[in-house]
Design a protein around this motif. Structure first.
Motif, PDB file in Angstrom:
ATOM      1  N   ALA A 101     -43.191 -59.889  -2.739  1.00 12.65           N
ATOM      2  CA  ALA A 101     -44.599 -60.175  -2.858  1.00 12.65           C
ATOM      3  C   ALA A 101     -45.211 -60.714  -2.071  1.00 12.65           C
ATOM      4  N   ASN A 102     -46.834 -60.364  -1.890  1.00  9.59           N
ATOM      5  CA  ASN A 102     -47.386 -60.892  -1.030  1.00  9.59           C
ATOM      6  C   ASN A 102     -49.143 -61.542  -1.272  1.00  9.59           C
ATOM      7  N   PRO A 103     -48.801 -62.394  -1.933  1.00  8.31           N
ATOM      8  CA  PRO A 103     -49.715 -63.134  -3.051  1.00  8.31           C
ATOM      9  C   PRO A 103     -51.113 -63.435  -1.586  1.00  8.31           C
ATOM     10  N   VAL A 104     -52.678 -63.191  -2.218  1.00 12.22           N
ATOM     11  CA  VAL A 104     -53.309 -63.180  -1.721  1.00 12.22           C
ATOM     12  C   VAL A 104     -54.328 -64.601  -2.082  1.00 12.22           C
ATOM     13  N   TYR A 105     -55.288 -64.649  -1.396  1.00 14.90           N
ATOM     14  CA  TYR A 105     -56.735 -66.151  -2.263  1.00 14.90           C
ATOM     15  C   TYR A 105     -57.476 -64.989  -3.025  1.00 14.90           C
ATOM     16  N   TYR A 106     -57.757 -65.815  -4.014  1.00 11.81           N
ATOM     17  CA  TYR A 106     -58.568 -64.825  -4.503  1.00 11.81           C
ATOM     18  C   TYR A 106     -59.979 -66.053  -5.137  1.00 11.81           C
ATOM     19  N   PRO A 107     -61.184 -66.021  -3.839  1.00  9.81           N
ATOM     20  CA  PRO A 107     -61.671 -67.505  -4.109  1.00  9.81           C
ATOM     21  C   PRO A 107     -62.921 -67.582  -5.067  1.00  9.81           C
ATOM     22  N   GLU A 108     -63.482 -66.517  -5.795  1.00  9.15           N
ATOM     23  CA  GLU A 108     -63.547 -66.261  -6.758  1.00  9.15           C
ATOM     24  C   GLU A 108     -63.706 -67.220  -8.031  1.00  9.15           C
ATOM     25  N   TYR A 109     -62.148 -67.298  -7.832  1.00  4.77           N
ATOM     26  CA  TYR A 109     -61.442 -67.958  -8.857  1.00  4.77           C
ATOM     27  C   TYR A 109     -60.586 -69.292  -8.565  1.00  4.77           C
ATOM     28  N   LYS A 110     -60.811 -69.115  -7.667  1.00  7.36           N
ATOM     29  CA  LYS A 110     -59.656 -69.901  -6.537  1.00  7.36           C
ATOM     30  C   LYS A 110     -58.947 -69.776  -7.152  1.00  7.36           C
ATOM     31  N   MET A 111     -57.528 -69.151  -7.463  1.00  8.45           N
ATOM     32  CA  MET A 111     -56.694 -68.523  -7.573  1.00  8.45           C
ATOM     33  C   MET A 111     -56.149 -67.590  -6.097  1.00  8.45           C
ATOM     34  N   GLN A 112     -54.728 -68.197  -6.358  1.00  9.58           N
ATOM     35  CA  GLN A 112     -53.266 -66.944  -5.490  1.00  9.58           C
ATOM     36  C   GLN A 112     -53.454 -65.754  -5.834  1.00  9.58           C
ATOM     37  N   VAL A 113     -53.293 -64.378  -6.510  1.00 11.74           N
ATOM     38  CA  VAL A 113     -53.097 -62.400  -7.105  1.00 11.74           C
ATOM     39  C   VAL A 113     -52.348 -62.827  -6.275  1.00 11.74           C
ATOM     40  N   ILE A 114     -51.570 -61.542  -7.284  1.00 11.20           N
ATOM     41  CA  ILE A 114     -50.630 -60.730  -6.421  1.00 11.20           C
ATOM     42  C   ILE A 114     -51.162 -58.881  -7.438  1.00 11.20           C
ATOM     43  N   ASN A 115     -50.965 -58.260  -6.547  1.00 11.65           N
ATOM     44  CA  ASN A 115     -51.815 -57.153  -6.758  1.00 11.65           C
ATOM     45  C   ASN A 115     -52.698 -56.569  -7.578  1.00 11.65           C
ATOM     46  N   ILE A 117     -57.269 -56.177  -7.207  1.00 10.06           N
ATOM     47  CA  ILE A 117     -58.035 -54.578  -7.085  1.00 10.06           C
ATOM     48  C   ILE A 117     -59.291 -55.444  -5.533  1.00 10.06           C
ATOM     49  N   ILE A 118     -58.745 -57.091  -5.700  1.00  9.49           N
ATOM     50  CA  ILE A 118     -60.026 -57.744  -4.566  1.00  9.49           C
ATOM     51  C   ILE A 118     -59.109 -57.411  -3.436  1.00  9.49           C
ATOM     52  N   ASP A 119     -58.272 -56.780  -3.149  1.00  5.63           N
ATOM     53  CA  ASP A 119     -57.477 -56.951  -2.002  1.00  5.63           C
ATOM     54  C   ASP A 119     -56.283 -56.095  -1.848  1.00  5.63           C
ATOM     55  N   SER A 120     -56.368 -55.562  -1.474  1.00  7.86           N
ATOM     56  CA  SER A 120     -55.535 -54.087  -1.374  1.00  7.86           C
ATOM     57  C   SER A 120     -53.683 -54.709  -0.811  1.00  7.86           C
ATOM     58  N   GLY A 121     -54.340 -56.215  -0.008  1.00 10.69           N
ATOM     59  CA  GLY A 121     -53.129 -56.759   0.576  1.00 10.69           C
ATOM     60  C   GLY A 121     -52.206 -57.612  -0.474  1.00 10.69           C
ATOM     61  N   SER A 122     -52.205 -57.980  -1.844  1.00 14.28           N
ATOM     62  CA  SER A 122     -51.515 -58.300  -2.253  1.00 14.28           C
ATOM     63  C   SER A 122     -50.513 -56.734  -3.227  1.00 14.28           C
ATOM     64  N   PHE A 123     -51.327 -55.391  -3.228  1.00 15.48           N
ATOM     65  CA  PHE A 123     -50.763 -54.322  -4.215  1.00 15.48           C
ATOM     66  C   PHE A 123     -48.801 -54.262  -3.521  1.00 15.48           C
ATOM     67  N   LEU A 124     -48.472 -53.957  -5.150  1.00 17.64           N
ATOM     68  CA  LEU A 124     -47.050 -53.889  -5.308  1.00 17.64           C
ATOM     69  C   LEU A 124     -47.121 -52.508  -4.284  1.00 17.64           C
ATOM     70  N   LYS A 125     -45.588 -52.293  -4.105  1.00 12.61           N
ATOM     71  CA  LYS A 125     -45.138 -50.909  -3.771  1.00 12.61           C
ATOM     72  C   LYS A 125     -45.522 -49.794  -5.131  1.00 12.61           C
ATOM     73  N   ASN A 126     -46.017 -49.806  -6.146  1.00 15.53           N
ATOM     74  CA  ASN A 126     -46.340 -49.028  -7.283  1.00 15.53           C
ATOM     75  C   ASN A 126     -47.374 -49.360  -7.996  1.00 15.53           C
ATOM     76  N   LYS A 127     -48.057 -49.002  -8.271  1.00 13.46           N
ATOM     77  CA  LYS A 127     -49.209 -49.640  -9.681  1.00 13.46           C
ATOM     78  C   LYS A 127     -48.377 -49.535 -11.011  1.00 13.46           C
ATOM     79  N   THR A 128     -49.106 -50.821 -11.039  1.00 12.30           N
ATOM     80  CA  THR A 128     -47.967 -52.182 -12.058  1.00 12.30           C
ATOM     81  C   THR A 128     -48.697 -52.048 -13.582  1.00 12.30           C
ATOM     82  N   THR A 129     -47.833 -51.814 -14.259  1.00 14.63           N
ATOM     83  CA  THR A 129     -48.089 -51.571 -16.048  1.00 14.63           C
ATOM     84  C   THR A 129     -48.253 -52.624 -16.240  1.00 14.63           C
ATOM     85  N   LYS A 130     -47.032 -53.648 -16.184  1.00 10.03           N
ATOM     86  CA  LYS A 130     -46.165 -54.826 -16.957  1.00 10.03           C
ATOM     87  C   LYS A 130     -46.104 -55.767 -15.846  1.00 10.03           C
TER      88      LYS A 130
END
Length: 729
Positions: free
Chosen positions: A594-608, A610-623
């Motif tokens: 995975a490629n976690p990215v920084y979400y400044p509004e919530y001061k969190m690192q996120v994976i997958n 929509i605020i940053d497509s760089g965090s997306f996994l190879k497939n759309k994720t349901t769980k």
């Protein structure tokens, strides 16, 4: 291990003392072989085997035990290709993440839309679609064409705004030799009334499955739809995962489906909500069994702040809702499929919820965190139509028994030649010795030993390449693989056959646009319509068009099965005494980087997210099933479900808990399974029902682990020796 019998023979000596027949020695080896056979048979008597269905299964044991699983491969070939999702239509209602076709009446009475499908008149077929009647009287489909007597997909649907699976089945007796059918979508009502159809699929099925459909309760309605879900083109079973829930069926708050914005997770099983009014609730949904006794327990900081459980059916339709307080037992309804546990805030104030626990049975036991087990099968498992020839996996040995080779690229890098030229198409061939593994050869067209899917998603059926375009098969006598391509696709003409280089060009993604009467002289990319940088036969025969992969990918049955050892995060399952819930999933991706990215509004690192497509996994994720930091499970991540995730889910972590130098990987469930996998339907689980059986299995497992570790130690020693040798140099 298979028991090898000893063939005992008498020791025979004639009157002169000559040995006529040498007898079987009464040796320790032979006697020990008998003892081992008796012991193995005794252990097998203690083994209990249970078929595992998709979703939730209940297994009740009298004692703790290990478990092994076996799963057979499956391949679904949707003869409608990917048109069954009606992607070209602009309506907004969706069933599989795509748009469906809207059928509107332009006259009173009845209205239809239809499409023609060519089929083999000697085969059995299942047609299914999801229909939603919005304003009409009724909606259904029927089949006719050629010698076919109309077959109605029924009973149709008169329900409003609810998708329902509708099916029809056809046998050779009903086809009456016809090589095609017309599929009609039928709407009954007044002008302007309409309904929707989505997920149209047509599958060749076996005669035995044909006999069960709409007769066997497990081959009707929603259960039939689970066995035959919609897929795009050709999909093999992949990403199988068996998930055994711990005694506590509720995950920590970090994995709850909805945590109210005013709530804060204070620990894995501690949640504090600063409510500004009543019903600022948090909740989690779990799969459940019908007609089953469950017990709930939990704690809260206020006697009015307690828990509510809501039940719903397989379609998510609400059944009932009731207060379980802080400790209660209940029995689910006959159609219950899901339970939603809700932590309820009664009014404005500060409320803390701790240690919620949902468990099977009528006895409330002391709280324990959820401790789940799993067995992952991170590989592709294919089969033929009736699954009589299928790949298989056995967790007891950790081995995959491969009967199929999938995804072989048919491109210009292989040594193709022209076989024949026909009106409107050409037939090409390739020695099967040039394929990666020798296939099972046959001279029978349409026997299902091969299948292929083109670059554009269209299926290339197994069939006679001397009669039709877009067919392929393996010839058992001359040991060649044959493929036919239409002139409309290749740019070739009836009057001029292509050279070997021109054949390679089309397989490299270049379409011919001109010739001088002797050879083809100009090409364009099939994907873009642009000419190559060097428009020569030499260039297009050795270079692929930009973004081109292959003309098609080929799947074929192997002449000799191959045994492969499955490696990676496989896992293991153990049962506790009492009820155990096991889920069978497919479409699970294991430990994707995975490629976690920084979400400044919530001061969190996120994976997958929509605020940053760089965090997306190879497939759309349901769980999300797990997040790992440097290979170790990291339970600090919190999954968020909803529109913020690419596919419906993303996961986040506080900056204080995030390690920017670490490598993170995730195990997750794919959303769009129709583009990724077939459904799993053939799986079994084996466990031990006696103390002796469980003990013997444990000893065997330990021995196998030691053997496996010994091999790993040997390999590591070899690498260490090589590294030392390099240092000396």
């Amino acid at each position: 291990m298979q028991y090898n019998k000893t063939e005992w023979k008498d020791h025979i000596v004639d009157n002169q003392g000559n040995v006529v027949q040498q007898g079987t020695p009464l040796s320790a080896g032979n006697l020990n072989n008998m003892e081992k056979g008796i012991a193995d048979a005794h252990q097998q008597m203690n083994n209990q085997q249970q078929n595992i269905n998709r979703k939730v299964n209940l297994i009740t044991t009298d004692q703790a035990s290990g478990a092994n699983v076996e799963v057979k491969g499956r391949t679904l070939v949707n003869l409608i290709n990917n048109a069954g999702t009606w992607q070209e239509n602009g309506t907004t209602h969706t069933q599989n993440g795509l748009t469906e076709m809207k059928t509107v009446l332009n006259k009173a009475g009845n209205g239809t839309s239809f499409r023609t499908l060519f089929i083999n008149p000697n085969k059995h077929y299942l047609l299914m679609a999801d229909m939603k009647n919005e304003t009409a009287i009724q909606m259904y489909f029927y089949i006719d064409g050629g010698g076919v007597i109309s077959q109605y997909g029924g009973p149709g649907t008169d329900k409003k705004s609810v998708f329902e699976p509708i099916n029809a089945k056809i046998s050779p007796a009903e086809l009456k030799g016809s090589d095609h059918i017309n599929i009609h979508v039928h709407v009954q009502g007044s002008i302007g009334q309409f309904g929707f159809i989505d997920n149209l699929r047509v599958y060749e099925i076996s005669a035995s499955d044909y006999a069960k459909i709409n007769v066997d309760p497990e081959h009707k309605g929603a259960m039939l739809a689970e066995k035959y879900p919609y897929v795009d083109g050709v999909q093999h079973l992949q990403g199988v995962s068996f998930r055994k829930r711990g005694k506590n069926l509720l995950p920590p708050f970090t994995e709850w489906g909805y945590v109210h914005p005013n709530a804060k997770i204070m620990g894995p099983y501690k949640l504090t909500t600063e409510a500004t009014k009543d019903n600022q609730n948090s909740d989690i949904g779990v799969n459940a069994l019908p007609n089953t006794v469950y017990s709930f327990s939990g704690e809260s900081s206020h006697f009015d702040a307690n828990y509510v459980i809501a039940e719903s059916d397989v379609d998510g339709k609400w059944i009932r809702q009731f207060n379980v307080g802080l400790s209660s037992s209940f029995t689910t309804g006959s159609t219950t499929h899901y339970l939603r546990v809700i932590a309820v805030t009664p009014f404005a104030g500060s409320f803390t919820f701790t240690n919620p626990q949902l468990e099977l049975g009528s006895v409330v036991t002391p709280f324990a965190p959820q401790n789940n087990d799993y067995i992952n099968v991170p590989t592709i498992l294919a089969s033929n139509v009736d699954r009589s020839i299928a790949d298989g996996y056995d967790s007891g040995s950790g081995q995959v028994f491969k009967r199929w080779r999938t995804g072989v690229k048919l491109d210009g890098m292989l040594p193709w030649s022209l076989a024949n030229g026909f009106i409107g198409y050409k037939s090409l061939f390739l020695p099967i010795s040039k394929l990666p593994v020798n296939p099972m050869s046959t001279v029978v067209h349409g026997d299902g030993s091969t299948s292929a899917i083109r670059f554009d998603g269209k299926i290339v059926p197994n069939g006679d390449t001397n009669r039709f375009a877009d067919k392929q098969y393996i010839h058992g006598i001359d040991k060649n693989f044959y493929l036919s391509i239409s002139n409309a696709d290749s740019g070739w003409s009836d009057a001029l056959n292509p050279s070997s280089n021109a054949v390679n060009a089309i397989l490299n993604g270049w379409k011919a646009t001109a010739n001088n009467g002797s050879v083809y002289t100009s090409w364009i990319s099939i994907l873009t319509g642009l000419a190559p940088p060097t428009n020569t036969e030499a260039y297009v025969s050795t270079n692929k068009a930009p973004n081109w992969d292959a003309w098609a990918t080929l799947d074929y049955m192997l002449a000799t099965p191959i045994i492969e050892q499955l490696v990676g995060d496989i896992g293991a399952i153990t049962f506790h005494t009492g009820g155990n819930m096991v889920e069978l999933l497919e479409g699970v991706v294991v430990r994707e980087l995975a490629n976690p990215v920084y979400y400044p509004e919530y001061k969190m690192q996120v994976i997958n997210c929509i605020i940053d497509s760089g965090s997306f996994l190879k497939n759309k994720t349901t769980k999300f099933l797990a997040v790992y930091r440097n290979g170790e499970l990291d339970d600090k991540w919190h999954t968020v479900y909803g529109v913020g995730g690419n596919g419906g889910a993303y996961t986040e972590i506080k900056m204080a808990d995030y390690d920017p130098k670490a490598k993170y990987s995730v195990t997750y469930e794919v959303l769009d399974k129709h583009t990724y996998t077939a459904s799993a339907i053939d799986a079994t689980l084996t466990y031990q029902s006696s103390i002796g059986g469980a003990f013997a299995q444990a000893v065997q497992d330990i021995a196998e682990i030691k053997s496996h570790d010994g091999v790993q130690d040997w390999i590591l020693a070899q690498y260490a020796a090589r590294l030392l040798a390099l240092e000396v140099v």
